[in-house]
Motif scaffolding. Structure first.
Motif, PDB file in Angstrom:
ATOM      1  N   VAL A   7       0.853  -1.186   0.000  1.00 22.01           N
ATOM      2  CA  VAL A   7       0.000   0.000   0.000  1.00 22.01           C
ATOM      3  C   VAL A   7       0.892   1.240   0.000  1.00 22.01           C
ATOM      4  CG1 VAL A   7      -1.698   1.295   1.341  1.00 22.01           C
ATOM      5  CG2 VAL A   7      -1.862  -1.189   1.214  1.00 22.01           C
ATOM      6  N   TRP A   8       0.675   2.101  -0.992  1.00 16.01           N
ATOM      7  CA  TRP A   8       1.461   3.322  -1.150  1.00 16.01           C
ATOM      8  C   TRP A   8       0.717   4.549  -0.642  1.00 16.01           C
ATOM      9  CZ3 TRP A   8       6.352   2.682  -3.213  1.00 16.01           C
ATOM     10  CH2 TRP A   8       6.615   1.429  -3.743  1.00 16.01           C
ATOM     11  N   LEU A   9      -0.602   4.439  -0.511  1.00 15.43           N
ATOM     12  CA  LEU A   9      -1.423   5.537  -0.025  1.00 15.43           C
ATOM     13  C   LEU A   9      -2.355   4.991   1.048  1.00 15.43           C
ATOM     14  CD1 LEU A   9      -2.555   8.435  -0.221  1.00 15.43           C
ATOM     15  CD2 LEU A   9      -4.106   7.588  -2.004  1.00 15.43           C
ATOM     16  N   ILE A  10      -2.277   5.570   2.225  1.00 11.61           N
ATOM     17  CA  ILE A  10      -3.111   5.127   3.346  1.00 11.61           C
ATOM     18  C   ILE A  10      -4.154   6.204   3.593  1.00 11.61           C
ATOM     19  CG2 ILE A  10      -3.129   4.487   5.782  1.00 11.61           C
ATOM     20  CD1 ILE A  10      -0.111   3.707   5.352  1.00 11.61           C
ATOM     21  N   LYS A  11      -5.419   5.851   3.439  1.00  9.77           N
ATOM     22  CA  LYS A  11      -6.525   6.794   3.604  1.00  9.77           C
ATOM     23  C   LYS A  11      -7.002   6.762   5.052  1.00  9.77           C
ATOM     24  CE  LYS A  11      -7.482   7.644  -0.903  1.00  9.77           C
ATOM     25  NZ  LYS A  11      -7.801   8.906  -1.497  1.00  9.77           N
ATOM     26  N   GLY A  12      -6.818   7.869   5.752  1.00  8.48           N
ATOM     27  CA  GLY A  12      -7.206   7.947   7.157  1.00  8.48           C
ATOM     28  C   GLY A  12      -8.660   7.631   7.416  1.00  8.48           C
ATOM     29  N   LYS A  13      -9.541   8.082   6.532  1.00  7.98           N
ATOM     30  CA  LYS A  13     -10.971   7.851   6.747  1.00  7.98           C
ATOM     31  C   LYS A  13     -11.343   6.379   6.644  1.00  7.98           C
ATOM     32  CE  LYS A  13     -12.121   8.905   1.965  1.00  7.98           C
ATOM     33  NZ  LYS A  13     -12.758   9.829   1.070  1.00  7.98           N
ATOM     34  N   GLU A  14     -10.448   5.563   6.076  1.00  7.11           N
ATOM     35  CA  GLU A  14     -10.706   4.132   5.957  1.00  7.11           C
ATOM     36  C   GLU A  14     -10.137   3.323   7.125  1.00  7.11           C
ATOM     37  OE1 GLU A  14      -9.107   3.070   2.148  1.00  7.11           O
ATOM     38  OE2 GLU A  14     -10.527   4.356   1.069  1.00  7.11           O
ATOM     39  N   LEU A  15      -9.402   3.967   8.007  1.00  2.66           N
ATOM     40  CA  LEU A  15      -8.772   3.263   9.127  1.00  2.66           C
ATOM     41  C   LEU A  15      -9.691   3.218  10.343  1.00  2.66           C
ATOM     42  CD1 LEU A  15      -5.206   4.816   8.936  1.00  2.66           C
ATOM     43  CD2 LEU A  15      -5.939   2.593   8.070  1.00  2.66           C
ATOM     44  N   PRO A  16      -9.718   2.102  11.036  1.00  5.31           N
ATOM     45  CA  PRO A  16     -10.548   2.023  12.250  1.00  5.31           C
ATOM     46  C   PRO A  16      -9.922   2.800  13.400  1.00  5.31           C
ATOM     47  CG  PRO A  16      -9.264   0.013  12.004  1.00  5.31           C
ATOM     48  CD  PRO A  16      -9.018   0.848  10.765  1.00  5.31           C
ATOM     49  N   VAL A  17     -10.759   3.291  14.297  1.00  5.35           N
ATOM     50  CA  VAL A  17     -10.275   3.901  15.533  1.00  5.35           C
ATOM     51  C   VAL A  17     -10.157   2.785  16.554  1.00  5.35           C
ATOM     52  CG1 VAL A  17     -10.792   5.505  17.410  1.00  5.35           C
ATOM     53  CG2 VAL A  17     -11.300   6.145  15.042  1.00  5.35           C
ATOM     54  N   GLU A  18      -8.984   2.661  17.123  1.00  2.00           N
ATOM     55  CA  GLU A  18      -8.721   1.639  18.127  1.00  2.00           C
ATOM     56  C   GLU A  18      -8.729   2.316  19.497  1.00  2.00           C
ATOM     57  OE1 GLU A  18      -5.230  -0.984  17.515  1.00  2.00           O
ATOM     58  OE2 GLU A  18      -4.588  -0.257  19.474  1.00  2.00           O
ATOM     59  N   VAL A  19      -9.483   1.770  20.427  1.00  3.87           N
ATOM     60  CA  VAL A  19      -9.448   2.278  21.804  1.00  3.87           C
ATOM     61  C   VAL A  19      -8.614   1.284  22.594  1.00  3.87           C
ATOM     62  CG1 VAL A  19     -10.766   2.984  23.828  1.00  3.87           C
ATOM     63  CG2 VAL A  19     -11.708   3.355  21.540  1.00  3.87           C
ATOM     64  N   ASN A  20      -7.382   1.682  22.888  1.00 12.58           N
ATOM     65  CA  ASN A  20      -6.458   0.814  23.602  1.00 12.58           C
ATOM     66  C   ASN A  20      -6.041   1.466  24.922  1.00 12.58           C
ATOM     67  OD1 ASN A  20      -4.313   2.654  23.039  1.00 12.58           O
ATOM     68  ND2 ASN A  20      -3.980   1.677  21.059  1.00 12.58           N
ATOM     69  N   ARG A  21      -5.074   0.912  25.583  1.00 10.74           N
ATOM     70  CA  ARG A  21      -4.651   1.425  26.900  1.00 10.74           C
ATOM     71  C   ARG A  21      -4.153   2.865  26.843  1.00 10.74           C
ATOM     72  NH1 ARG A  21      -3.672  -4.098  27.032  1.00 10.74           N
ATOM     73  NH2 ARG A  21      -4.314  -5.092  28.963  1.00 10.74           N
ATOM     74  N   GLN A  22      -3.668   3.298  25.675  1.00 16.28           N
ATOM     75  CA  GLN A  22      -3.195   4.672  25.515  1.00 16.28           C
ATOM     76  C   GLN A  22      -4.319   5.632  25.147  1.00 16.28           C
ATOM     77  OE1 GLN A  22      -0.405   5.082  27.247  1.00 16.28           O
ATOM     78  NE2 GLN A  22       0.085   6.661  25.780  1.00 16.28           N
ATOM     79  N   GLY A  55      -3.214   7.366  28.291  1.00 20.32           N
ATOM     80  CA  GLY A  55      -2.599   6.508  29.299  1.00 20.32           C
ATOM     81  C   GLY A  55      -1.227   7.069  29.655  1.00 20.32           C
ATOM     82  N   ARG A  56      -0.657   6.576  30.737  1.00 24.16           N
ATOM     83  CA  ARG A  56       0.712   6.975  31.126  1.00 24.16           C
ATOM     84  C   ARG A  56       1.615   5.816  30.753  1.00 24.16           C
ATOM     85  NH1 ARG A  56       3.375   6.937  36.360  1.00 24.16           N
ATOM     86  NH2 ARG A  56       1.384   6.191  37.143  1.00 24.16           N
ATOM     87  N   VAL A 137      -3.873   3.361  32.426  1.00 25.21           N
ATOM     88  CA  VAL A 137      -4.647   3.321  31.183  1.00 25.21           C
ATOM     89  C   VAL A 137      -5.478   4.594  31.018  1.00 25.21           C
ATOM     90  CG1 VAL A 137      -4.723   0.797  31.141  1.00 25.21           C
ATOM     91  CG2 VAL A 137      -6.603   2.067  32.172  1.00 25.21           C
ATOM     92  N   ALA A 138      -5.818   4.888  29.769  1.00 21.19           N
ATOM     93  CA  ALA A 138      -6.684   6.027  29.453  1.00 21.19           C
ATOM     94  C   ALA A 138      -8.094   5.749  29.978  1.00 21.19           C
ATOM     95  CB  ALA A 138      -6.728   6.250  27.950  1.00 21.19           C
TER      96      ALA A 138
END
Length: 143
Positions: A7-22, A55-56, A137-138
């Motif tokens: 992949v040469w172009l990564i479209k932000g609107k196509e990426l999932p939002v991950e809710v992780n410890r940070q 998160g810290r 954690v956040a």
């Protein structure tokens, strides 16, 4: 991975939002993502809700954050560094690492930033020294 499948172009609107410890993150480039055409960088966007915090983390350092919007501060080894839209926060590389946490001081609007750091461990086999350790954690993270 082959050049034809990279992949040469990564479209932000196509990426999932991950809710992780940070907190709330969108990964553009990460060592575990196999599709980007290069793997020498880790790049993510993070959003901190109004009045919240990340998160810290005990972190090796050697990262750069560009503040896209909002205002707040980063606690780095116990010292407060205020930032606002358009600022760059540099997290220094230290042998024993850096303890970092980000805070959004605006009670009405989210803070958003993009962070970039080298992927030395997975791409060239060089550990930056201290490793990563989640210290807190956040608030948005639900285990």
């Amino acid at each position: 991975k082959t050049k034809e499948k990279a992949v040469w172009l990564i479209k932000g609107k196509e990426l999932p939002v991950e809710v992780n410890r940070q907190g709330m993150m969108r990964w553009y480039m990460h060592p575990l993502l196999k599709t980007p055409c290069i793997n020498t960088l880790m790049i993510f966007a993070q959003e901190i809700p109004p009045g919240s915090r990340s998160g810290r983390l005990q972190h090796p350092g050697n990262a750069v954050m560009y503040i896209l919007e909002g205002q707040g501060y980063t606690m780095m080894d116990g010292q407060k560094h205020h930032w606002a839209k358009g600022d760059v926060v540099q997290i220094p590389l230290r042998v024993k690492g850096v303890v970092i946490q980000h805070f959004n001081t605006d009670l009405d609007k989210p803070a958003r930033f993009v962070c970039c750091e080298p992927n030395t461990t997975m791409s060239v086999g060089v550990d930056r020294g201290s490793g990563w350790e989640q210290l807190e954690v956040a608030p948005e993270y639900k285990s």
